[in-house]
Design an enzyme around this catalytic site. Structure first.
Site, PDB file in Angstrom:
ATOM      1  N   SER A 191     -49.522  36.755  32.405  1.00 59.25           N
ATOM      2  CA  SER A 191     -50.695  36.666  33.265  1.00 59.25           C
ATOM      3  C   SER A 191     -51.483  35.413  32.929  1.00 59.25           C
ATOM      4  CB  SER A 191     -51.551  37.925  33.097  1.00 59.25           C
ATOM      5  OG  SER A 191     -52.525  37.995  34.115  1.00 59.25           O
ATOM      6  N   ASN A 192     -52.757  35.377  33.282  1.00 57.68           N
ATOM      7  CA  ASN A 192     -53.624  34.230  32.993  1.00 57.68           C
ATOM      8  C   ASN A 192     -55.055  34.749  32.870  1.00 57.68           C
ATOM      9  OD1 ASN A 192     -55.016  34.109  35.672  1.00 57.68           O
ATOM     10  ND2 ASN A 192     -52.903  33.867  36.355  1.00 57.68           N
TER      11      ASN A 192
END
Ligand code: C5P
Length: 212
Positions: A25-26
């Protein structure tokens, strides 16, 4: 009362699961997209917000569709796209997903040393290909270098009406901050900068520019 225009917004990160407890993810928090959804509602638009996993309360009066992966986000966005006059894609979509998924938690010694990644579809570019002249399509560019150059190139290659350039290199304008500073570029070569302010004020400024 006239017909209410519809606005579709994407926000937050996506999660690309590897096993039951791990994902790619981020650090996107969804703050910018949620602020845009609230402000769009305030200016009288009927708003659908397609959101990846975030810790924010749903903006009042907005239809919220929760998704996790880029593929789920694509499906939800495509479902809503045709009925939307204004479309703002502010989500930080993971560009890749692992080609491997285990529904169980993998033990350390079973976890692969190398992960093969598959490119996720570029949702915004797909919308650019099917958009009608009556629709306004807006993308975000989160850049750390050669900001204007990259943003301009995305504006053209993804066939957008506007791109919002976001410098994520500074703590005051980055992913988790409550403030932002942006430059908007249009396909008609307009350029407007909004100085550092809260994401709510930036959202309101963006809407004033793109939805006249
Ligand atoms: O090319 P880049 O990922 O920097 O473009 C950012 C813009 O494209 C954002 O508006 C983002 O929401 C959108 N995007 C997308 N699908 C992807 C990657 C980015 O819709 N797979």
């Amino acid at each position: 009362m006239g017909v209410v225009s519809k606005c579709l917004i994407s926000a937050g990160p996506t999660r690309e699961w590897i096993d039951a407890v791990r994902f790619l993810s981020n650090p996107s928090t969804g703050k910018m997209g949620y602020a845009l959804a609230s402000e769009a509602k305030k200016v009288g638009l009927e708003v659908t917000l397609v959101s990846g996993p975030v810790c924010l309360p749903p903006p009042p009066g907005v239809t919220l569709i929760k998704v996790e992966s880029a593929l789920e986000m694509r499906e939800a966005v495509l479902e809503e796209f045709q009925n939307s006059e204004l479309v703002i894609m502010s989500a930080a979509v993971s560009d890749h997903r692992p080609d491997f998924l285990s529904f169980e938690k993998l033990k350390k010694d079973k976890f692969p040393d190398q992960l093969k990644l598959i490119r996720n579809p570029d949702i915004l570019a797909e919308l650019g290909e099917i958009k009608l002249p009556s629709q306004t399509l807006v993308g975000f560019a989160a850049e750390t270098e050669d900001h204007l150059l990259h943003a301009r190139s995305k504006l053209i290659t993804k066939n957008l009406d506007w791109i919002v350039l976001n410098d994520i290199g500074s703590p005051l304008t980055g992913f988790d901050s409550d403030t932002n500073e942006v430059t908007l570029l249009s396909r008609n070569e307009e350029s407007v900068s909004l100085k550092i302010s809260t994401k709510t004020e930036i959202a309101s400024g963006i809407l004033e520019i793109i939805w006249k």
